[in-house]
Design an enzyme around this catalytic site. Structure first.
Site, PDB file in Angstrom:
ATOM      1  CG  LEU A  80     -14.514  39.582  12.281  1.00  0.00           C
ATOM      2  CD1 LEU A  80     -13.286  40.348  11.783  1.00  0.00           C
ATOM      3  CD2 LEU A  80     -15.516  40.534  12.899  1.00  0.00           C
ATOM      4  CB  SER A  81     -18.971  37.949   7.485  1.00  0.00           C
ATOM      5  OG  SER A  81     -18.289  39.112   7.110  1.00  0.00           O
ATOM      6  CD  GLU A  82     -16.074  35.324   3.955  1.00  0.00           C
ATOM      7  OE1 GLU A  82     -15.145  34.495   4.057  1.00  0.00           O
ATOM      8  OE2 GLU A  82     -17.198  35.046   3.504  1.00  0.00           O
ATOM      9  CB  THR A  83     -10.572  35.264   8.779  1.00  0.00           C
ATOM     10  OG1 THR A  83     -11.309  35.670   9.940  1.00  0.00           O
ATOM     11  CG2 THR A  83      -9.090  35.459   9.050  1.00  0.00           C
ATOM     12  CB  CYS A 105     -14.850  36.648   0.254  1.00  0.00           C
ATOM     13  SG  CYS A 105     -15.378  37.866   1.495  1.00  0.00           S
TER      14      CYS A 105
END
Length: 285
Positions: free
Chosen positions: A47-50, A76
């Site tokens: 995903l774009s961020e974790t 983020c």
């Protein structure tokens, strides 16, 4: 060593319905595992961020770190919103009080008002970039003309387009964008919708994300820009990606309040042992 089970959630942020907004994984730990393991988990989630969250020994205070599939980032927005959503939803945090996260960008506060979570973030107002060669390279990479001077915030380059339709129609050359020295590139324009003040899209192949669906931290730059242009502190942005998402913005001096909702799509457990954070070697005197 730690237990093999780590709780993890998949959350869609900056949306009130599933399969829209920006997805983020939220992993709750007792202490930070090794950087390598967290990066591997982020790559696995893809995903774009974790977000990795570790409670402190104080009510509603947590450490927070964010990883793309490729790198750790300093700020983020959507993964912070997702983390706060999980902490409130799972009653790890008290819904009657603010959550405070300690991060690489300092302390970030998150409050809950009904179904909406408000994030208190540092403003990153853009400045003009007098670099014609960079502007030309960016123009070629994006496939659009540059009617206004190129701007740069703390993290990203910013292009202001003339019309919302140009922003929506963009089909960048990601290989060329990946060569641009910045965390990512924001393209924005005034909105044609009377309920929305501005639209944007965010491209970050440099960080392992060709296009981010909804980028909260980009609005730390967009909000001061459009607040000044429109002469209002409170404005609303829409990130016009395929999934799309709405971000309420309020400029408060050197801070920006970002507001949005979130939806939990999946919850589960990581059945892979999380090694402890490696101790840092002592510096030679």
């Amino acid at each position: 060593m730690r237990s093999r089970v780590s709780p993890i959630w998949h959350v869609d942020a900056f949306t009130d319905r599933p399969f829209a907004g920006n997805p983020a994984a939220v992993c709750l730990q007792d202490e930070f595992p090794s950087d390598r393991w967290m990066q591997q988990v982020a790559a696995e989630m893809n995903l774009s961020e974790t977000a990795f969250v570790v409670p402190r020994n104080q009510t509603n205070r947590f450490h927070l770190r964010w990883f793309t599939p490729k790198v750790e980032v300093e700020l983020c927005g959507h993964a912070t919103l997702a983390a706060a959503h999980v902490l409130f939803e799972q009653a790890v945090a008290s819904g009657s009080n603010e959550i405070h996260f300690e991060t690489l960008s300092g302390e970030l506060a998150c409050g809950k008002e009904g179904d909406t979570i408000c994030l208190d973030f540092p403003a990153t107002p853009p400045q003009s970039v007098p670099d014609q060669d960079l502007a030309q390279r960016l123009s070629v990479a994006l496939g659009i003309a540059m009617p206004r001077p190129l701007l740069r915030s703390r993290f990203d380059l910013l292009v202001v387009a003339e019309d919302e339709n140009l922003v929506r129609a963009l089909s960048p050359h990601f290989d060329k964008l990946a060569e641009i020295d910045a965390r990512g590139v924001i393209v924005t324009a005034p909105s044609n919708d009377p309920e929305i003040d501005f639209v944007s899209r965010y491209f970050a192949p440099q960080s392992g994300i060709n296009e981010d669906p909804v980028t909260g931290s980009a609005h730390c730059c967009l909000a001061p820009l459009w607040s000044k242009e429109l002469g209002r502190r409170k404005i609303t942005g829409y990130q016009a990606s395929e999934r799309g998402g709405t971000v309420g913005c309020e400029v408060m001096g050197d801070r920006v309040k970002l507001a949005g909702e979130a939806v939990t799509v999946l919850s589960g457990q990581l059945c892979v042992e999380a090694p402890r954070q490696e101790p840092k070697e002592a510096e030679e005197s």
